[in-house]
Design an enzyme around this catalytic site. Structure first.
Site, PDB file in Angstrom:
ATOM      1  N   SER A   1       0.814  -1.219   0.000  1.00  0.00           N
ATOM      2  CA  SER A   1       0.000   0.000   0.000  1.00  0.00           C
ATOM      3  C   SER A   1       0.845   1.266   0.000  1.00  0.00           C
ATOM      4  O   SER A   1       1.891   1.320   0.650  1.00  0.00           O
ATOM      5  CB  SER A   1      -0.906   0.025   1.243  1.00  0.00           C
ATOM      6  OG  SER A   1      -1.748  -1.103   1.280  1.00  0.00           O
TER       7      SER A   1
ATOM      8  N   HIS B   1      -7.252  -0.269   6.765  1.00  0.00           N
ATOM      9  CA  HIS B   1      -6.765  -1.639   6.953  1.00  0.00           C
ATOM     10  C   HIS B   1      -6.731  -2.043   8.420  1.00  0.00           C
ATOM     11  O   HIS B   1      -7.103  -3.179   8.766  1.00  0.00           O
ATOM     12  CB  HIS B   1      -5.384  -1.795   6.315  1.00  0.00           C
ATOM     13  CG  HIS B   1      -5.417  -1.790   4.818  1.00  0.00           C
ATOM     14  ND1 HIS B   1      -6.031  -2.779   4.075  1.00  0.00           N
ATOM     15  CD2 HIS B   1      -4.928  -0.889   3.919  1.00  0.00           C
ATOM     16  CE1 HIS B   1      -5.909  -2.517   2.793  1.00  0.00           C
ATOM     17  NE2 HIS B   1      -5.240  -1.375   2.659  1.00  0.00           N
TER      18      HIS B   1
END
Length: 438
Positions: free
Chosen positions: A297, A365
């Site tokens: 990410s 997340h």
């Protein structure tokens, strides 16, 4: 049967065109049509009215749309005095009848307008587009934000993950869908059909998207997945044109390297959590050799933050950090150990005023039970990666055995789950603190 089907479709097309023509002929203002829509009219008349409203709305200019939104906000709002009276009555009686009356009165009438507009096939996409226009209008008139409460409330129900359909996108998917994958990719741009082919055609590259039955040709969100041997630390190795595909017998890791929301009008409606879990289940069933599920990410916002740390600082550690930042485009991750400590600190310890992590991707997340697994100072050497966050990236690990516990800890106490690598980085003392963004 084929002839019958053809005739049915032909008659339906003629009927639909007739209804659309009738809709375009209605000369009444759109605000008046909304009032009629709320009256006790039959289903056929209501459908004609919906077509008229949606047709007129599509042809409104910016000023007329602003007027329409102000009408929704004011003329179809709740009656605060009536709500207060009914609330007091229910407080005294606690009767189901009074609660029902209060519930009806407390809902703005514009919410029922939106519901009735959505009864027409295909109208859901019109309403999603209408909300995009509303966002623009709110920037001009903040009072219109109360309309968005109705959109958000209804969309949360209409786009419940239980209603969504997961589809794998591959090189054989319809061209119009593939074009939208290119257009909507928000993390790592796809600049050609050849680039898209490299992300979809090899067996070690997969893509999954959520669709809504009312919008079957519009992806809502999609995730691109790399099936690898081990956890990658940079996006260049994942997207390299000349890379060797990972053989099936060596695939042990699924890497979610890009998640893109496609519909601006669905802002604030969360699909990512359900999408990741759904894809993990599908991949686990089809490829049982996969044991590790991670992301690769970006860290948007890190550049502004680290610039604030280094603002007007002249110390050996500041000089070391500056040198590391200048080399992130060269791919020497191990030479950037001081920078990795600050990346880990930013993700785990830097918080917003409300107490949750400063970084939006981290909030997503971690809120879904992931672990901050590893950070990479040279994760994205592209010009865009350097410009956005000095190229730093992070792996979030989804460990099925720990997800529920991580979610509970993060939700109740704000605890961020970290790997041993991250814990070690956080133990190293830092001498620099954030001052102000340059």
């Amino acid at each position: 049967m084929l002839q019958s089907s053809f005739l049915t479709d032909l008659l339906a097309t003629i009927t639909n065109r007739t209804q659309q023509t009738a809709a375009t002929r209605d000369a009444r203002p759109i605000e008046e049509l909304c009032k009629v829509l709320l009256s006790n009219i039959g289903d056929v008349s209501a459908n004609t009215m919906v077509r008229s409203i949606l047709h007129k709305y599509r042809h409104l200019d910016t000023d007329a749309r602003m007027q329409f939104f102000r009408c929704l906000a004011n003329d179809f709002d709740i009656d605060p005095d009536a709500v207060a009276t009914l609330a007091q009555r229910y407080a005294n009686t606690r009767s189901a009848r009074d609660l029902a009356a209060l519930t009806v009165q407390a809902e703005p009438r514009r919410q029922e307008i939106l519901r009735r507009l959505n009864r027409l096939p295909g109208a859901t996409a019109d309403l999603v587009a209408m909300r995009c226009d509303l966002f623009d209008a709110i920037r001009e008139d903040a009072a219109l934000a109360r309309i968005d409460l109705d959109f958000a409330h209804l969309f949360a129900s209409w786009f419940n993950p239980g209603f969504l359909v997961l589809r794998r996108i591959n090189w054989n998917s319809p061209a119009n869908i593939l074009e939208k994958i290119i257009a909507y990719e928000a993390v790592h741009a796809i600049d050609s059909w050849d680039a898209l082919r490299l992300r979809l055609l090899p067996e070690d590259r997969q893509c999954f998207a959520y669709f809504h039955p009312s919008m079957p040709e519009e992806p809502l969100i999609f995730v691109e997945v790399a099936l690898t041997s081990g956890i990658p630390g940079d996006i260049q190795s994942v997207l390299a044109d000349d890379r060797d595909a990972t053989p099936t017998d060596r695939m042990d890791t699924a890497v979610f390297y890009s998640i893109s929301n496609c519909q601006a009008g669905l802002r604030g409606i969360s699909f990512g959590n359900a999408l990741i879990k759904h894809v993990v289940d599908d991949l686990s069933a089809s490829l049982p050799q996969l044991k590790t599920f991670v992301t690769l990410s970006p860290i948007p916002g890190f550049r502004d933050w680290i610039d604030g740390v280094l603002a007007d600082q002249s110390t050996p550690e500041a000089d070391s950090l500056c040198a590391a930042l200048n080399k992130t485009g060269q791919g020497d991750d191990k030479a950037s150990e001081p920078l990795r400590r600050y990346i880990a600190h930013y993700l785990v310890h830097e918080r917003r005023a409300k107490g949750d992590p400063m970084n939006a991707v981290a909030r997503f997340h971690l809120g879904n039970g992931a672990i901050v697994h590893n950070v990479h100072a040279c994760g994205d050497r592209s010009a865009n990666g350097q410009r956005a966050s000095y190229g730093v990236m992070v792996n979030y690990l989804y460990d099925p055995a720990r997800i529920d516990r991580n979610i509970e800890d993060f939700t109740t106490t704000g605890t961020v789950a970290t790997s041993r690598m991250i814990s070690t980085l956080l133990k190293t003392p830092r001498t620099l603190t954030h001052k102000a963004t340059r």
